[in-house]
Scaffold this motif. Structure first.
Motif, PDB file in Angstrom:
ATOM      1  N   VAL A 111       1.900 -38.405  -9.464  1.00 26.47           N
ATOM      2  CA  VAL A 111       0.838 -39.362  -9.134  1.00 26.47           C
ATOM      3  C   VAL A 111       0.442 -40.151 -10.386  1.00 26.47           C
ATOM      4  O   VAL A 111       0.223 -41.372 -10.335  1.00 26.47           O
ATOM      5  CB  VAL A 111      -0.372 -38.641  -8.500  1.00 26.47           C
ATOM      6  N   ALA A 112       0.395 -39.461 -11.545  1.00 23.50           N
ATOM      7  CA  ALA A 112       0.089 -40.169 -12.808  1.00 23.50           C
ATOM      8  C   ALA A 112       1.115 -41.270 -13.030  1.00 23.50           C
ATOM      9  O   ALA A 112       0.770 -42.412 -13.361  1.00 23.50           O
ATOM     10  CB  ALA A 112       0.096 -39.187 -13.983  1.00 23.50           C
ATOM     11  N   TYR A 113       2.368 -40.943 -12.803  1.00 20.75           N
ATOM     12  CA  TYR A 113       3.437 -41.936 -12.943  1.00 20.75           C
ATOM     13  C   TYR A 113       3.221 -43.083 -11.936  1.00 20.75           C
ATOM     14  O   TYR A 113       3.277 -44.263 -12.291  1.00 20.75           O
ATOM     15  CB  TYR A 113       4.778 -41.243 -12.706  1.00 20.75           C
ATOM     16  N   GLY A 114       2.936 -42.716 -10.704  1.00 19.81           N
ATOM     17  CA  GLY A 114       2.780 -43.726  -9.647  1.00 19.81           C
ATOM     18  C   GLY A 114       1.607 -44.675  -9.900  1.00 19.81           C
ATOM     19  O   GLY A 114       1.713 -45.869  -9.658  1.00 19.81           O
ATOM     20  N   LEU A 115       0.499 -44.137 -10.402  1.00 16.95           N
ATOM     21  CA  LEU A 115      -0.675 -44.994 -10.625  1.00 16.95           C
ATOM     22  C   LEU A 115      -0.399 -46.049 -11.685  1.00 16.95           C
ATOM     23  O   LEU A 115      -1.075 -47.076 -11.751  1.00 16.95           O
ATOM     24  CB  LEU A 115      -1.880 -44.141 -11.051  1.00 16.95           C
ATOM     25  N   SER A 116       0.603 -45.757 -12.523  1.00 13.31           N
ATOM     26  CA  SER A 116       0.917 -46.715 -13.586  1.00 13.31           C
ATOM     27  C   SER A 116       1.971 -47.734 -13.146  1.00 13.31           C
ATOM     28  O   SER A 116       2.368 -48.596 -13.948  1.00 13.31           O
ATOM     29  CB  SER A 116       1.419 -45.969 -14.829  1.00 13.31           C
ATOM     30  N   LEU A 117       2.434 -47.652 -11.906  1.00  8.66           N
ATOM     31  CA  LEU A 117       3.416 -48.635 -11.428  1.00  8.66           C
ATOM     32  C   LEU A 117       2.812 -50.043 -11.501  1.00  8.66           C
ATOM     33  O   LEU A 117       1.588 -50.198 -11.430  1.00  8.66           O
ATOM     34  CB  LEU A 117       3.802 -48.349  -9.974  1.00  8.66           C
ATOM     35  N   GLY A 118       3.695 -51.025 -11.600  1.00  7.12           N
ATOM     36  CA  GLY A 118       3.228 -52.413 -11.724  1.00  7.12           C
ATOM     37  C   GLY A 118       2.531 -52.891 -10.459  1.00  7.12           C
ATOM     38  O   GLY A 118       2.599 -52.250  -9.398  1.00  7.12           O
ATOM     39  N   ASP A 119       1.887 -54.036 -10.564  1.00  8.46           N
ATOM     40  CA  ASP A 119       1.147 -54.592  -9.436  1.00  8.46           C
ATOM     41  C   ASP A 119       2.040 -54.821  -8.221  1.00  8.46           C
ATOM     42  O   ASP A 119       1.568 -54.827  -7.087  1.00  8.46           O
ATOM     43  CB  ASP A 119       0.479 -55.912  -9.836  1.00  8.46           C
ATOM     44  N   ASP A 120       3.335 -55.000  -8.477  1.00 11.71           N
ATOM     45  CA  ASP A 120       4.282 -55.238  -7.380  1.00 11.71           C
ATOM     46  C   ASP A 120       4.223 -54.154  -6.317  1.00 11.71           C
ATOM     47  O   ASP A 120       4.280 -54.428  -5.127  1.00 11.71           O
ATOM     48  CB  ASP A 120       5.728 -55.222  -7.900  1.00 11.71           C
ATOM     49  N   TYR A 121       4.165 -52.889  -6.785  1.00 14.34           N
ATOM     50  CA  TYR A 121       4.143 -51.793  -5.809  1.00 14.34           C
ATOM     51  C   TYR A 121       2.925 -51.939  -4.892  1.00 14.34           C
ATOM     52  O   TYR A 121       3.038 -51.836  -3.663  1.00 14.34           O
ATOM     53  CB  TYR A 121       4.128 -50.402  -6.482  1.00 14.34           C
ATOM     54  N   PHE A 122       1.763 -52.186  -5.496  1.00 13.25           N
ATOM     55  CA  PHE A 122       0.523 -52.211  -4.721  1.00 13.25           C
ATOM     56  C   PHE A 122       0.473 -53.452  -3.809  1.00 13.25           C
ATOM     57  O   PHE A 122       0.005 -53.380  -2.683  1.00 13.25           O
ATOM     58  CB  PHE A 122      -0.686 -52.106  -5.666  1.00 13.25           C
ATOM     59  N   ARG A 123       1.032 -54.566  -4.315  1.00  9.37           N
ATOM     60  CA  ARG A 123       1.112 -55.763  -3.461  1.00  9.37           C
ATOM     61  C   ARG A 123       2.070 -55.517  -2.301  1.00  9.37           C
ATOM     62  O   ARG A 123       1.825 -55.901  -1.168  1.00  9.37           O
ATOM     63  CB  ARG A 123       1.602 -56.959  -4.279  1.00  9.37           C
ATOM     64  N   GLY A 124       3.176 -54.808  -2.612  1.00  6.83           N
ATOM     65  CA  GLY A 124       4.191 -54.528  -1.587  1.00  6.83           C
ATOM     66  C   GLY A 124       3.621 -53.666  -0.471  1.00  6.83           C
ATOM     67  O   GLY A 124       3.886 -53.894   0.714  1.00  6.83           O
ATOM     68  N   LEU A 125       2.812 -52.675  -0.863  1.00 13.21           N
ATOM     69  CA  LEU A 125       2.190 -51.784   0.129  1.00 13.21           C
ATOM     70  C   LEU A 125       1.347 -52.613   1.109  1.00 13.21           C
ATOM     71  O   LEU A 125       1.452 -52.481   2.331  1.00 13.21           O
ATOM     72  CB  LEU A 125       1.316 -50.752  -0.609  1.00 13.21           C
ATOM     73  N   LYS A 126       0.535 -53.496   0.545  1.00 13.27           N
ATOM     74  CA  LYS A 126      -0.329 -54.328   1.402  1.00 13.27           C
ATOM     75  C   LYS A 126       0.505 -55.251   2.288  1.00 13.27           C
ATOM     76  O   LYS A 126       0.183 -55.452   3.458  1.00 13.27           O
ATOM     77  CB  LYS A 126      -1.264 -55.182   0.535  1.00 13.27           C
ATOM     78  N   ALA A 127       1.547 -55.831   1.704  1.00 10.78           N
ATOM     79  CA  ALA A 127       2.369 -56.767   2.488  1.00 10.78           C
ATOM     80  C   ALA A 127       3.030 -56.033   3.655  1.00 10.78           C
ATOM     81  O   ALA A 127       3.093 -56.540   4.777  1.00 10.78           O
ATOM     82  CB  ALA A 127       3.414 -57.411   1.585  1.00 10.78           C
ATOM     83  N   ARG A 128       3.505 -54.806   3.392  1.00 12.29           N
ATOM     84  CA  ARG A 128       4.143 -54.041   4.479  1.00 12.29           C
ATOM     85  C   ARG A 128       3.119 -53.699   5.559  1.00 12.29           C
ATOM     86  O   ARG A 128       3.392 -53.768   6.756  1.00 12.29           O
ATOM     87  CB  ARG A 128       4.771 -52.754   3.930  1.00 12.29           C
ATOM     88  N   LEU A 129       1.916 -53.305   5.118  1.00 11.09           N
ATOM     89  CA  LEU A 129       0.881 -52.953   6.101  1.00 11.09           C
ATOM     90  C   LEU A 129       0.503 -54.179   6.935  1.00 11.09           C
ATOM     91  O   LEU A 129       0.356 -54.095   8.148  1.00 11.09           O
ATOM     92  CB  LEU A 129      -0.350 -52.376   5.402  1.00 11.09           C
ATOM     93  N   ARG A 130       0.369 -55.313   6.264  1.00  6.94           N
ATOM     94  CA  ARG A 130       0.008 -56.530   7.005  1.00  6.94           C
ATOM     95  C   ARG A 130       1.087 -56.863   8.047  1.00  6.94           C
ATOM     96  O   ARG A 130       0.787 -57.147   9.209  1.00  6.94           O
ATOM     97  CB  ARG A 130      -0.172 -57.710   6.062  1.00  6.94           C
ATOM     98  N   ALA A 131       2.352 -56.771   7.626  1.00  7.55           N
ATOM     99  CA  ALA A 131       3.440 -57.118   8.551  1.00  7.55           C
ATOM    100  C   ALA A 131       3.426 -56.165   9.758  1.00  7.55           C
ATOM    101  O   ALA A 131       3.574 -56.590  10.908  1.00  7.55           O
ATOM    102  CB  ALA A 131       4.783 -57.059   7.824  1.00  7.55           C
ATOM    103  N   SER A 132       3.222 -54.873   9.493  1.00  8.52           N
ATOM    104  CA  SER A 132       3.216 -53.902  10.598  1.00  8.52           C
ATOM    105  C   SER A 132       2.002 -54.108  11.494  1.00  8.52           C
ATOM    106  O   SER A 132       2.086 -54.005  12.721  1.00  8.52           O
ATOM    107  CB  SER A 132       3.209 -52.470  10.057  1.00  8.52           C
ATOM    108  N   HIS A 133       0.864 -54.384  10.851  1.00  9.71           N
ATOM    109  CA  HIS A 133      -0.348 -54.650  11.636  1.00  9.71           C
ATOM    110  C   HIS A 133      -0.104 -55.839  12.574  1.00  9.71           C
ATOM    111  O   HIS A 133      -0.369 -55.782  13.773  1.00  9.71           O
ATOM    112  CB  HIS A 133      -1.539 -54.953  10.708  1.00  9.71           C
ATOM    113  N   ASP A 134       0.432 -56.917  11.987  1.00 11.79           N
ATOM    114  CA  ASP A 134       0.601 -58.139  12.771  1.00 11.79           C
ATOM    115  C   ASP A 134       1.600 -57.914  13.909  1.00 11.79           C
ATOM    116  O   ASP A 134       1.434 -58.431  15.010  1.00 11.79           O
ATOM    117  CB  ASP A 134       1.068 -59.294  11.868  1.00 11.79           C
ATOM    118  N   ARG A 135       2.628 -57.126  13.635  1.00  6.41           N
ATOM    119  CA  ARG A 135       3.652 -56.858  14.661  1.00  6.41           C
ATOM    120  C   ARG A 135       3.030 -56.121  15.854  1.00  6.41           C
ATOM    121  O   ARG A 135       3.208 -56.497  17.001  1.00  6.41           O
ATOM    122  CB  ARG A 135       4.755 -56.010  14.030  1.00  6.41           C
TER     123      ARG A 135
END
Ligand SMILES: Cc1ncc(COP(=O)(O)O)c(C=O)c1O
Length: 382
Positions: free
Chosen positions: A270-294
């Protein structure tokens, strides 16, 4: 036996998951994603289990995770946290909630709970000796109303459990509501136990704003996050607790006697994951939005009234007057073979009975199959 637990039924999530299995249904009930989660984070957990430390980690959590948590919340939410005095790791947000209630309440203290509420809150409040005072949020906005706060707060109010973003509604509170709640916390000298496990899932509207970030509330908030939600690995149960030093001192005592620590390999990952770049966190939201919209588009096309949502893994459908959500979910799982959760299960009194929650954090194929079944069911073809 203690009546809080002996009198409580099996949770609705377990019941619906069992029914889903029995009827070979697509399970959009319990909130877990059906993809395996970020590989690099899982790989880190595996490597740490093989070559890292597997004995008791420090009671407050691995320093690397506490540092990563403080840095992460600075980057994402602008919080200034002292990792040594203000950050603690628990075994999931659930342990953090239980510990906070045990640490903060004396028997007879009142706790304000917003309905709909996550199912663990009420038994934990009662078992800690607290007296619940309920406030109903109203669909479709799920906003806080000052008249309700006036009725719920009083001289015995010790704490509030504040879930933002809100499960099951999938909504996030605007700053105005946080300020309103903050005024009541200050007026009554109460503490907010802020369940922010869905903080990274806000896919629409303003970014998540922790209550703790508001002026004057830093010392009145226990902020609780969940790595299970941040990394779509709900079985991991790694909770992240942030609070001012005075509060943290007593929170850590409860944690010390509940679980004491959390598997060190998961903490390292989790320590490693929290330090991931903004891309990961943006990607999570984008995937959720796409699934929500679907899912939302498919449900609407099949004639269901979808309520607006902006966060979490969930969206809700309004069944309209005259339908009972629990009966509807029972029929749906048997006849359409799709499982969902009746929102009335998130109430202890004054239940709302016409709303059903669907989890959209699923693969496209899973959502499409559920939609195909629901469409046929609605058209009377099953
Ligand atoms: C509002 C809320 N709080 C707490 C939890 C539990 O979090 P954890 O799995 O980290 O214990 C959940 C899980 O769904 C949740 O929705």
């Amino acid at each position: 036996m203690n009546s809080v637990f002996s009198d409580s039924a099996t949770t609705i999530f377990e019941t619906m998951s069992q029914l889903a299995k029995a009827h070979d249904a697509v399970n959009l009930g319990q909130g877990f994603p059906d993809d395996p989660g970020p590989e690099e984070v899982r790989r880190k957990a595996a490597e740490s289990a093989l070559s890292g430390w597997n004995q008791y980690p420090p009671m407050m959590g691995l320093p690397e995770l506490r540092q990563a948590t403080a840095a992460h919340y600075k980057r994402m939410q602008g919080l200034d946290l002292d990792w040594e005095k203000e950050v603690m790791v628990t075994s999931g947000a659930t342990e953090a909630l239980a510990g906070a209630l045990l640490a903060l309440l004396e028997p007879g203290d009142e706790v304000v709970l917003f309905q709909p509420m996550y199912d663990a809150y009420l038994p934990l409040v009662r078992r800690a000796g607290g007296i619940p005072r309920f406030v109903n949020l109203r669909a479709p906005g799920w906003r806080i109303n000052e008249e309700d706060l006036k009725r719920a707060f009083g001289p015995k109010t010790r704490a509030v459990i504040f879930n933002d973003p809100l499960n099951p509604a999938g909504s996030a509170f605007p700053r105005e509501d946080l300020e309103l709640l903050g005024r009541y916390l200050v007026r009554y000298g109460a503490v907010a136990i802020c369940d922010e496990v869905w903080e990274h899932t806000v896919f629409e509207g303003p970014a998540h704003l922790p209550l703790m970030a508001l002026p004057g509330l830093r010392g009145r908030c226990v902020k609780i996050g969940s790595a299970g939600k941040i990394f779509s690995l709900t079985g991991w149960k790694v909770g992240l607790v942030c609070a001012a030093p005075e509060l943290m001192k007593v929170l850590s005592k409860a944690h010390q006697y509940l679980t004491f620590s959390t598997p060190p390999n998961l903490q390292a990952a989790v320590a490693y994951g929290l330090s991931l770049g903004d891309d990961y966190f943006r990607g999570l939201k984008a995937r959720l939005r796409a699934s929500h919209d679907r899912l939302a588009a498919g449900l609407e096309a099949a004639g269901y009234k979808v309520l607006p949502s902006q966060a979490t893994y969930f969206l809700s459908v309004d069944l309209g007057p005259g339908e009972d959500d629990a009966a509807f979910c029972g029929r749906m799982v048997r006849e359409a073979r799709v499982a969902a959760i009746p929102v009335s299960a998130f109430y202890a009194e004054n239940h709302l009975r016409n709303i059903v929650r669907f989890c959209f954090a699923k693969k496209d194929a899973t959502l499409d199959e559920a939609l195909r079944r629901l469409d046929s069911w609605k058209r009377g073809k099953v």
